[in-house]
Design a protein around this motif. Structure first.
Motif, PDB file in Angstrom:
ATOM      1  N   ARG A  29       0.834  -1.215   0.000  1.00 38.26           N
ATOM      2  CA  ARG A  29       0.000   0.000   0.000  1.00 38.26           C
ATOM      3  C   ARG A  29       0.870   1.268   0.000  1.00 38.26           C
ATOM      4  O   ARG A  29       0.558   2.242  -0.674  1.00 38.26           O
ATOM      5  CB  ARG A  29      -0.923   0.020   1.236  1.00 38.26           C
TER       6      ARG A  29
ATOM      7  N   VAL B 289       2.212   1.847  -3.446  1.00 34.00           N
ATOM      8  CA  VAL B 289       1.182   2.428  -4.320  1.00 34.00           C
ATOM      9  C   VAL B 289       1.131   3.939  -4.104  1.00 34.00           C
ATOM     10  O   VAL B 289       1.097   4.729  -5.051  1.00 34.00           O
ATOM     11  CB  VAL B 289      -0.204   1.783  -4.041  1.00 34.00           C
TER      12      VAL B 289
ATOM     13  N   GLU C  39      -6.584   2.843  -7.480  1.00 36.03           N
ATOM     14  CA  GLU C  39      -6.115   2.510  -6.134  1.00 36.03           C
ATOM     15  C   GLU C  39      -5.927   3.760  -5.266  1.00 36.03           C
ATOM     16  O   GLU C  39      -6.006   3.690  -4.045  1.00 36.03           O
ATOM     17  CB  GLU C  39      -4.789   1.734  -6.216  1.00 36.03           C
TER      18      GLU C  39
ATOM     19  N   VAL D  34      -5.419   5.831  -0.041  1.00 39.81           N
ATOM     20  CA  VAL D  34      -5.178   4.455  -0.507  1.00 39.81           C
ATOM     21  C   VAL D  34      -5.841   3.528   0.504  1.00 39.81           C
ATOM     22  O   VAL D  34      -5.469   3.528   1.689  1.00 39.81           O
ATOM     23  CB  VAL D  34      -3.662   4.163  -0.613  1.00 39.81           C
TER      24      VAL D  34
END
Length: 358
Positions: free
Chosen positions: A129, A132, A169, A265
């Motif tokens: 995460r 991202v 995302e 996110v």
């Protein structure tokens, strides 16, 4: 995404009163091995992020009084990586200080900001995460926060509403709501487009400076004036003069709730802020009687309790159900789990008996 341009700021200056008597003014919870696994909360946070950036890019922001504890627990950090606040001014000044300092060294910095005392059980998912978010902030001037998938209508957390119409995302944030009442928290949970605000942020140096300039201009001025002093012997002295000028405000109130470029996110990472004894009980391994035991402890007819005492002391507990029993440094707390919100009262009472008890 460039590994060399990635930085981590760990906020480690709080006291964590609700974890008394373990968390004390002189020895707050982030410096304790709360889970009994041989690593403190601060060390676990450092370990979790050590694969994401070089060790020399990790910065700790803490209080002057915790310099020795920080140095003992993270000896691999140099002194310029341990930022010492002259006074506690909430999270906006703490974050501003670290980010402006990093920006003078590396204007291309991509920065992760995290508290030192949160638990994350799914570490691989957490890393995914974060990556991202880093990929997004490396390309765009946006402010990103991790949003935790809620598991219950908790009234103790802040909530983030996100734009659920996109399958990207990194989702646009619509609103922030601080600690809603139970009915509202229940409605948030049912709607499916709200997540908990974990207080874990990712942004690049440019975007956070722009945000401070727009929403906290006086604070921006303070940290900008310090730029010639960062990484010099004058830094601490100059900081002492100007830090009290900073408004006492959280990054959420000061920046995130006002900015138009905030994104989230969604993250299912086994997160807990470990703010209370009850939250520690919930995430810890239980014995056959649903007790969480840490110490040299014998129990009889005791269930659903958390008992944490010094290893050198034998403790025998008979007939307790759903209790907290915690001892540290000559203070013993015995309290029903459902009365743990009174811990702040206990701390206030204890302070009248002597500052060494708090």
């Amino acid at each position: 995404m460039n590994f060399q341009h990635t930085y981590v700021v760990i906020m480690a200056g709080g006291v964590g009163t609700r974890f008394w008597p373990f968390s004390r003014q002189t020895y707050p919870k982030q410096f304790h091995d709360v889970l009994g696994i041989g690593r403190t909360m601060l060390q676990m946070t450092f370990d979790r992020l050590s694969d994401i950036c070089p060790v020399e890019n990790v910065y700790i922001v803490t209080s002057q009084e915790y310099y020795d504890l920080t140095k003992q627990q993270l000896p691999e950090l140099s002194d310029h990586q341990i930022l010492l606040e002259p006074s506690r001014r909430n999270t906006a000044p703490c974050i501003g200080y670290a980010c402006y300092k990093i920006a003078t060294k590396d204007p291309e910095a991509n920065i992760i900001v995290t508290p030192a005392d949160h638990l994350i059980l799914k570490e691989k998912e957490f890393t995914d995460r974060i990556k991202v978010a880093l990929a997004a902030t490396a390309e765009s001037d946006i402010l990103v926060t991790l949003g935790i998938t809620p598991t219950r209508p908790d009234t103790g957390y802040g909530y983030i509403q996100f734009d659920g119409l996109t399958d990207k995302e990194v989702k646009r944030v619509k609103t922030f709501t601080e600690k809603p009442h139970l009915e509202l928290a229940q409605a948030f949970l049912e709607s499916g487009d709200y997540v908990w605000n974990a207080g874990i942020f990712v942004w690049n140096a440019r975007s956070i400076r722009k945000a401070f300039e727009a929403y906290l201009p006086a604070m921006h001025e303070v940290f900008e004036k310090l730029e010639a002093n960062y990484y010099t012997e004058q830094e601490a002295l100059e900081l002492l003069q100007v830090y009290p000028l900073c408004q006492n405000i959280s990054i959420d109130n000061g920046v995130m709730e006002k900015a138009q470029n905030v994104h989230v996110v969604l993250s299912d990472i086994g997160w807990s802020d470990l703010g209370t004894w009850k939250s520690l009980y919930e995430v810890s391994e239980k014995d056959a009687n649903d007790n969480v035991i840490d110490g040299h402890i014998v129990t009889h007819n005791t269930t659903g309790s958390i008992i944490k005492t010094p290893k050198e002391r034998l403790v025998v507990v008979e007939g307790l159900s759903d209790y907290i029993v915690a001892e540290f440094d000559n203070v013993l707390l015995i309290c029903p789990k459902d009365k743990e919100q009174k811990v702040k009262e206990f701390v206030a009472d204890a302070s009248k008996r002597g500052t060494h008890f708090v």
